[in-house]
Design a protein around this motif. Structure first.
Motif, short mmCIF file in Angstrom:
data_model
loop_
_atom_site.label_atom_id
_atom_site.label_comp_id
_atom_site.label_asym_id
_atom_site.label_seq_id
_atom_site.Cartn_x
_atom_site.Cartn_y
_atom_site.Cartn_z
N ASN A 70 -40.30 -30.04 -62.03
CA ASN A 70 -41.89 -30.65 -62.05
C ASN A 70 -42.00 -31.23 -60.85
N MET A 71 -41.15 -31.00 -59.94
CA MET A 71 -41.70 -31.69 -58.72
C MET A 71 -42.42 -30.56 -57.46
N ASP A 72 -43.43 -31.17 -56.95
CA ASP A 72 -44.00 -30.62 -55.86
C ASP A 72 -43.17 -30.51 -54.65
N PRO A 73 -42.58 -29.22 -54.14
CA PRO A 73 -41.92 -29.06 -52.95
C PRO A 73 -42.04 -29.85 -51.78
N VAL A 115 -39.42 -32.58 -49.67
CA VAL A 115 -39.27 -32.46 -48.24
C VAL A 115 -39.50 -33.64 -47.61
N ARG A 116 -40.54 -34.54 -48.22
CA ARG A 116 -40.65 -35.80 -47.83
C ARG A 116 -39.42 -36.56 -48.01
N LYS A 117 -38.74 -36.39 -49.19
CA LYS A 117 -37.78 -37.18 -49.38
C LYS A 117 -36.47 -36.94 -48.53
N ILE A 118 -36.28 -35.68 -48.47
CA ILE A 118 -35.11 -35.35 -47.41
C ILE A 118 -35.41 -35.91 -46.07
N ALA A 119 -36.85 -35.89 -45.55
CA ALA A 119 -37.06 -36.28 -44.51
C ALA A 119 -36.68 -37.75 -44.08
N GLU A 120 -36.63 -38.36 -45.29
CA GLU A 120 -36.33 -39.84 -45.03
C GLU A 120 -34.87 -40.19 -44.47
N ASN A 121 -34.14 -39.18 -44.29
CA ASN A 121 -32.73 -39.15 -43.52
C ASN A 121 -33.00 -38.60 -42.15
N PRO A 122 -33.49 -39.55 -41.14
CA PRO A 122 -33.88 -38.76 -39.90
C PRO A 122 -32.56 -38.94 -38.74
N ASP A 123 -31.74 -39.43 -39.13
CA ASP A 123 -30.71 -39.80 -38.21
C ASP A 123 -29.82 -38.52 -38.04
N TYR A 124 -29.82 -37.35 -38.83
CA TYR A 124 -29.08 -36.30 -38.54
C TYR A 124 -29.72 -35.14 -38.91
N PHE A 154 -35.56 -22.72 -48.83
CA PHE A 154 -34.77 -23.79 -48.80
C PHE A 154 -33.28 -23.17 -48.85
N ASP A 155 -32.26 -23.85 -48.08
CA ASP A 155 -30.92 -23.37 -48.13
C ASP A 155 -30.22 -24.15 -49.39
N TRP A 156 -30.53 -24.96 -49.62
CA TRP A 156 -29.91 -25.99 -50.77
C TRP A 156 -30.95 -27.10 -51.22
N VAL A 157 -30.81 -27.54 -52.35
CA VAL A 157 -31.77 -28.28 -52.91
C VAL A 157 -30.86 -29.56 -53.57
N ARG A 158 -31.31 -30.81 -53.30
CA ARG A 158 -30.90 -32.07 -54.17
C ARG A 158 -31.95 -33.13 -54.16
N THR A 159 -32.04 -33.69 -55.47
CA THR A 159 -33.16 -34.49 -55.28
C THR A 159 -32.78 -35.94 -55.05
N ASP A 160 -31.53 -36.36 -54.87
CA ASP A 160 -30.85 -37.70 -54.26
C ASP A 160 -29.77 -37.22 -53.24
N LEU A 161 -30.02 -37.81 -52.01
CA LEU A 161 -28.85 -37.44 -51.23
C LEU A 161 -27.66 -38.76 -51.38
N GLU A 205 -34.62 -27.11 -41.28
CA GLU A 205 -35.10 -27.12 -39.99
C GLU A 205 -36.75 -27.65 -39.92
N PRO A 206 -36.97 -28.82 -39.12
CA PRO A 206 -38.45 -29.28 -39.06
C PRO A 206 -39.43 -28.06 -38.83
N GLU A 207 -39.11 -27.28 -37.85
CA GLU A 207 -40.18 -26.21 -37.60
C GLU A 207 -40.51 -25.23 -38.83
N ARG A 208 -39.28 -25.09 -39.55
CA ARG A 208 -39.81 -24.29 -40.67
C ARG A 208 -40.44 -25.02 -41.79
N LEU A 209 -39.97 -26.12 -42.02
CA LEU A 209 -40.52 -26.88 -43.28
C LEU A 209 -42.00 -27.36 -42.84
N ALA A 210 -42.35 -27.35 -41.59
CA ALA A 210 -43.83 -27.64 -41.24
C ALA A 210 -44.74 -26.66 -41.65
N ARG A 211 -44.11 -25.49 -41.98
CA ARG A 211 -45.16 -24.31 -42.40
C ARG A 211 -44.76 -24.00 -43.78
#
Length: 362
Positions: free
Chosen positions: A137-140, A144-153, A110-117, A159-165
């Protein structure tokens, strides 16, 4: 101080170059090829397309953020050399369009981490927020699922190809210590810095965000001692740091102004932003105004004035205000306000410095 503004490209940013050009004092854009996977050589035609767009508005391309580092380099795998060679060739191409600084990071997974955008603040604006206990206490995968809720940008560092792994990456880093990661960075810098010197491009590592370990991953750019150690790995003015007041400032023990003075000749690029850190370790990104957060933005700009800073600076993240719909942290309005606040501090500091020098001369 040379003011620049991060721009994600045509069709990938709500902010236009025409708008950026109208912000007082902004000379250039901070850019990248966000569609090129980490490790791949950047195509010259795509680089030239950015230059053509910037040239239309009289903006330069002197700062790139980021040419991302492939995980094989961070992991120290035998395959890293092919990705380092791609990086070298990319540096040469960037030099052809006038690039002078490359901001990069060496954070695992992860380049950066936030729990609420879009955490709502008291005034109705929203900002990126991190709840420390939740991260602890969060499962990573959930993050990822939370960050992916912002699909417009596109989200740099996600990067999706990295997070898929993701599971594979966590397993790969499981036994990597901070010492290992620093050694792998040293290997990278030993190969890259001579090329950067040849092409007159300064490499500027970005601090960890946040500046402490998350999910058990190693972090090596957390504080003053870490930065000093990295600058010694290859003792060259081309091995520098992107001093980010927001990333480092989310740990209140970091004295950013002191770092400005200590690393004065090794800061080609500055990110200047504020955060409010709560007593439990949570933090939220605020306006740039000093009194709105816990980072001494006034003192930091004063320090940059004292050292005669001639590098690049950008306002970094902003809040989302006036109902602006934008990429998290990267709207137009609050960053433009931030720039004007920074210019006000800078102009005041410079005038005070000039007055002192006149008195001394008398």
């Amino acid at each position: 101080m040379k003011m620049v503004f991060r721009w994600y490209g045509e069709g990938n940013d709500t902010v236009t170059l025409k708008q950026i050009k109208q912000i007082p004092g902004v000379e250039g854009i901070v850019w990248a090829l966000h569609d090129v996977p980490a490790g791949e050589e950047w195509p010259l035609d795509k680089i030239m397309a950015y230059k053509q767009l910037a040239d239309e508005y009289g903006l330069h391309l002197e700062v790139v953020e980021s040419v991302n580092i492939h995980d094989d380099i961070k992991l120290g795998l035998p395959t890293r050399d092919q990705y380092i060679d791609n990086y070298k060739r990319t540096i040469a191409k960037l030099a052809s369009v006038g690039v002078k600084t490359i901001c990069y990071n060496f954070m695992p997974v992860f380049d950066w981490v936030r729990t609420d955008l879009f955490k709502e603040m008291e005034d109705g604006s929203t900002a990126m927020f991190m709840e420390k206990a939740k991260i602890d206490n969060m499962d990573p995968i959930e993050l990822v699922r939370k960050i992916a809720e912002n699909p417009d940008y596109s989200m740099p560092g996600w990067e999706p190809e990295r997070l898929a792994r993701l599971s594979e990456l966590f397993e790969a880093y499981r036994d990597v210590t901070e010492t290992d990661l620093r050694n792998h960075l040293s290997y990278f810098l030993e190969q890259i810095i001579p090329v950067a010197e040849r092409y007159d491009i300064k490499m500027a590592i970005h601090p960890d965000d946040p500046p402490y370990s998350i999910f058990g991953l190693p972090r090596i750019v957390k504080n003053r001692d870490d930065i000093a150690a990295i600058l010694k790995l290859v003792d060259s003015p081309y091995n520098g740091v992107t001093l980010c007041s927001g990333s480092l400032g989310s740990n209140p023990s970091n004295d950013i102004a002191a770092m400005v003075r200590q690393f004065a000749d090794r800061i080609p690029f500055a990110h200047i932003r504020n955060v409010h850190v709560y007593s439990n370790g949570d933090f939220i990104e605020t306006s740039h105004r000093t009194t709105d957060g816990t980072v001494d933005i006034c003192g930091i700009v004063q320090a940059y004035s004292e050292i005669g800073f001639t590098g690049y600076a950008r306002p970094d993240h902003g809040r989302h205000i006036w109902d602006e719909q934008c990429r998290p942290g990267y709207g137009l309005y609050d960053r433009a306000l931030g720039i004007m606040y920074l210019w006000g501090l800078w102009d005041s500091a410079e005038r005070t410095k000039d007055s002192r020098q006149e008195v001394k001369a008398e």
